[in-house]
Design a protein around this motif. Structure first.
Motif, PDB file in Angstrom:
ATOM      1  N   ALA A 108       0.857  -1.183   0.000  1.00 23.29           N
ATOM      2  CA  ALA A 108       0.000   0.000   0.000  1.00 23.29           C
ATOM      3  C   ALA A 108       0.893   1.233   0.000  1.00 23.29           C
ATOM      4  CB  ALA A 108      -0.914  -0.021   1.226  1.00 23.29           C
ATOM      5  N   ILE A 161      -6.191  -0.677  -6.411  1.00 21.38           N
ATOM      6  CA  ILE A 161      -5.777   0.726  -6.572  1.00 21.38           C
ATOM      7  C   ILE A 161      -6.923   1.657  -6.205  1.00 21.38           C
ATOM      8  CG2 ILE A 161      -4.885   2.461  -8.190  1.00 21.38           C
ATOM      9  CD1 ILE A 161      -3.850   0.165  -9.929  1.00 21.38           C
ATOM     10  N   ALA A 162      -6.657   2.617  -5.340  1.00 22.08           N
ATOM     11  CA  ALA A 162      -7.651   3.636  -4.995  1.00 22.08           C
ATOM     12  C   ALA A 162      -6.980   5.000  -5.041  1.00 22.08           C
ATOM     13  CB  ALA A 162      -8.226   3.373  -3.602  1.00 22.08           C
ATOM     14  N   ILE A 183      -3.374   5.048  -6.019  1.00 23.73           N
ATOM     15  CA  ILE A 183      -2.369   4.518  -5.090  1.00 23.73           C
ATOM     16  C   ILE A 183      -2.725   3.075  -4.761  1.00 23.73           C
ATOM     17  CG2 ILE A 183      -1.312   4.821  -2.808  1.00 23.73           C
ATOM     18  CD1 ILE A 183      -2.196   7.760  -2.903  1.00 23.73           C
ATOM     19  N   ALA A 184      -1.703   2.230  -4.635  1.00 24.79           N
ATOM     20  CA  ALA A 184      -1.929   0.832  -4.287  1.00 24.79           C
ATOM     21  C   ALA A 184      -2.516   0.718  -2.881  1.00 24.79           C
ATOM     22  CB  ALA A 184      -0.617   0.054  -4.361  1.00 24.79           C
ATOM     23  N   THR A 185      -3.447  -0.219  -2.739  1.00 22.73           N
ATOM     24  CA  THR A 185      -4.078  -0.440  -1.432  1.00 22.73           C
ATOM     25  C   THR A 185      -3.452  -1.621  -0.692  1.00 22.73           C
ATOM     26  OG1 THR A 185      -5.675  -1.976  -2.396  1.00 22.73           O
ATOM     27  CG2 THR A 185      -6.307   0.360  -2.322  1.00 22.73           C
TER      28      THR A 185
END
Lengths: 356, 356, 356, 356
Positions: free
Chosen positions: B215, B280-281, B284-286
């Motif tokens: 993340a 991805i949110a 940005i990687a979760t």
């Protein structure tokens, strides 16, 4: 393309958060001598502006754009154009819920993971409010390529698509959904109303077409026109898919069915018998209409409580109150149009730079 | 991202044409001290190499990669890594057909429109042969992020998809289709054979997953992880669509159905109850698996004659002879994997640079 | 480094003209979590601010910097920091002289040749007023590298240099010339007064030192620390020369005389017996103090009439009236310091990104 | 400008170490349709080639450049041009001295500090051998701007300068020092011989002029023509200072003395009465000759032992044996010319891209 800038020669940089004093964009590399005033940009912002119907967020923002530099005596000077839009309706609500817990599907958790903390007011930098800056910058881009006509519409809401046989260009601006099919617009009115009342939200598919792009624009291999469009559109808030031309449907075709045969044409280029390619081959425009489709997920801001965790890692349920779009894809139309305009203006300058 | 370079900090530049003496890539910004030899890269090239089954082009290329710089005593030095692959099987065939007329669906016409002329031998720069350079560079990228596991497979050929209930990881490398569903692989064998014999071609859908991405990787707003992946994948030859997570299917969901609810997790992050977002949110990687789907059109190189025009604008019919992939999407698997690796290595360095 | 942006990972973009409503900078890539408010930046702007003594232009600008984004609850968020400075004292003078004719030595003719026309009010974009944006951005950069001490001073005015044997660090801020040699400051007072009264102007040499830069910063071969410093300083208005370490004097030395011999040191690195190199070898910091010297030409805005031509190509004489610095190099000190800080902050992030 | 790439639209990336199998450059963004073969580039490489007189290193390198891509039927295609030069004379000497200890003034210590280890053979990436790649790329750049004449010469060696009254253009290529003053060439012969025999080395000053650059090239404010030239030249091995026009001398002038007065001219632009500015105002070319001066330090590779430390931090003395240039600045002439050509070709394309 570095962090908060986009484009190579026609390049813009955006700044600002949902609940700061203002947002804005700096447009760099614009050719000199182009007639430009706020009045040229405002119509596009008005198209994206919230609060114009019950189908968008009720946040009231005049979204008046102000040009702070780069224009002299009504014309661009070739120096950076600074665009600013004040945030007028920053409701002084209590953000303690959002500050303490992560809204599922939102960028809250990811921003905390990346930066260690976040501006939680209205989503901060991750808010779709930032797209107003793109729309303003896109308005400048349109003036750089005046012979290109860029037109977007909503193709489906919540899985209910338009009937292309009923496509009516004039209808697009005559309903609150940018819907070219009046019958579909009526159905969507009911569906979006229902979603709004249920505290739910709906996804949407946007289509966008650019007519008048000359064959030759596009910069292979790593600034290909289609790759740049994909970057530009996938980077819009809530977007999860991008297609050029037939997109995923092309994967189910045979080579013969997918071929865009050519016949002798005129001074404007050959006559194409089909446009499966969406106007792009090898990353370069073919002269046919550029066609892009973009999938918007339903906004994650819903009144229905969803399981989540607090910043401290404890379990909780969270319902996202406040003013939100029941179908964020609708207002995506002017944003997609702006991104397409920004990519094309950049490709125009790149092509002129390398190939004269 | 300038013309023939890709990436910000971990950046590669490719060069070379299908029928020149060689192709290659310069990988810049690689961290120092990483063990690297040709043997680390060759397996990925072998996976993409043509001529290994009757379902790919019969061009015979050993695709031996050679490291010309940037490695000393078996480790990367932090300086540019020059990778070269010789073109061994440049068949001295007669290209007069292709030189004089435009293959429909190919980049021929667009290249001529852009540059005034083109290297028509085997498609020149627009040939999928260039993707060997990406695969080599991607092999270096994998070593930069050794804890990330990147895995691609074919999900559908010619519209015939796999049954995910039958997904068998071990099967992927056990058939010539990178197919995780043995039953589908059998069906595809018949279908691709039929297409090949009919002088036709088929499209395909590739899926790729990256597990182990922490993340926080991703650089909003204009180097978002999803936007970079879209750029990377849409720029691959023959690709017409890219999806992250549920992609276009998300556009038909409600907000509740699309929510990735969270529960308290462990040191690796929260427990997610779903992964509609594809990991991805907000760009940005979760911490969840990154999921990408890519649509490949059927190759335009088919034996069936198609209407087209000559360079002089006269009408003609053209059948593309020579050695071609009946389903170019199959060999797209290692290319998609490579592009995903290249984006992730770059995002890793960007994140470390800004956020420590 | 694209047109109006500078830097790789720590990157800023400036906008604005001398007589527009405001000027500003967008600082992108700043690490998150750094304490930042306007009060951290204002002292540097005050150091550059005009109108503080009779030795600088009499234009009165409060130069109050305003942070519009990128800071939340007193700390940087990792998102773009928008800095704005209003132009307060835009005297509504008659610019018809400058509009019609080219001031020799100014950018007037070159801007017209490039863009076809120009914002002639106060030099428009080419005005040294823009450097206020750099100083504001440089204030942010200093906070990114708090262990580095950056210090500039004036070394010579009109060819009259300081006596380094009399160097007094405390003196630098105790006179209006940033002069470390009080005796020289007295001489300069007379010289600058004389030039001002004669309607003339004087050149100056600025020196700047950065102490505490760790060995290893610098990104060979095309983002070398010395090359980046040269770019940063040569790009300041009126600068015509840049030296690192001994600079041109090194060209007259022998290899033995120029050698920076080393002895065993401590945890901070080796003991160097000299610093001819100015703290940089192979484009990488050695851990010694970074030393830069910068030559400012005398400002071209002088009251003495000079032969020139009108926009229409006719001969004329032009005296530049208005408020101007008799020695623009003096106020160059905070600008050079800012550019050095901006380069070093960027190199810090680049190094951390690639080398961990 | 990212790590090992230089330029915006006309952009090159170099790779390779002194003792690897080869070095090279990828030139990207070159306009299509330009006649190009190895024979166009070889003369510039021959000019830089070592071993041609006793005044340069005795390493024997044929420096044959090979074009691997980007050219078809004798013309550039607009795709990347890959240039490779084999390292032929990698003498299998014992490098144990250099591997274990840091040569003072060299990049050895800095590279170790940055990357943790280094390719110590012949300086690895930090070797001036890399400049052969720049010269090859510069040869391509010259063809992009055929109407610009770029000419460099040595102005001083070891502090002994030429007499500009004796300047003879024809003499420059008639002696091994690129010296336009035959009398000075004779003195330098003695001086460089003496330095060589003494195991010492000498610094030099190079001047370079570009005639025929149209007014308007240059991209303010952060890709200014003078700033780009400063970056390009300061990044050359051993360079410690760069001046544009009068450079540091301008800092000792008054505004009147420094003014470049103008009179009505002809179609090519106004008549300038002086060129203190070196052909650049506000970062933009004025149409006058571009003038750059570059200071090269004496090479640090000398036979005289100098105090230094080993990798383990112990004291030692080190004399740099092997084949080295007694005055590295001499061979700097074709390198400075190449960098000037590369900057100008890039600025030409940038200008055409933005301003048409």
């Amino acid at each position: 393309m570095s962090l908060n800038s986009f484009g190579h020669l026609f390049r813009f940089t955006t700044w600002g958060e949902s609940h700061g004093p203002a947002i804005g964009a700096v447009v760099d590399g614009c050719p000199p001598g182009i007639a430009l005033s706020e009045a040229d940009l405002q119509p596009w912002l008005d198209k994206r502006r919230p609060g114009t119907s019950r189908f968008t967020t009720q946040r009231r923002e005049p979204d008046q754009v102000c040009i702070l530099s780069g224009v002299f005596e009504g014309r661009t000077t070739g120096t950076p154009i600074s665009l600013m839009i004040e945030n007028a309706d920053q409701r002084s609500k209590d953000y303690s819920d959002v500050a303490k817990a992560y809204r599922p599907g939102h960028a809250d958790y990811a921003y905390d993971a990346k930066y260690g903390f976040r501006d939680y007011r209205g989503g901060g930098r991750s808010s779709a409010r930032e797209t107003a800056s793109r729309v303003a910058a896109g308005g400048v881009a349109r003036l750089v390529i005046p012979s290109v006509r860029i037109r977007g519409w909503v193709e489906a809401i919540g899985g209910d698509g338009i009937d292309y046989a009923a496509f009516d260009d004039a209808a697009i601006d005559a309903n609150p959904f940018f819907c070219p099919d009046p019958a579909a617009a009526l159905r969507w009115e009911a569906a979006v109303d229902a979603a709004r009342k249920a505290g739910s939200s709906l996804g949407a598919v946007i289509a966008c077409e650019a007519v008048g792009v000359p064959a030759g624009w596009g910069a292979p291999l790593y600034a290909k026109l289609d790759a740049e469009l994909a970057h530009a559109c996938m980077g819009i808030n809530a977007v999860k898919g991008v297609e050029i031309g037939d997109g995923f449907a092309a994967a189910a075709l045979t080579g013969e069915a997918n071929a865009d045969a050519m016949r002798p044409g005129d001074a404007d280029g050959p006559q194409f018998l089909a446009n499966h390619a969406g106007g792009i081959a090898g990353g370069i425009a073919t002269g046919q209409p550029i066609r892009v489709r973009v999938a918007f997920k339903p906004t994650s801001s819903i009144l229905t409580p969803v399981e989540t965790i607090t910043r401290d890692g404890a379990a909780t349920d969270l319902a996202t109150k406040g003013r939100h779009d029941p179908c964020v894809g609708i207002r995506g139309v002017p944003v997609v149009e702006a991104m397409v305009a920004l990519v094309l203006a950049d490709q125009f300058l790149l092509h002129r730079g390398q190939c004269g």
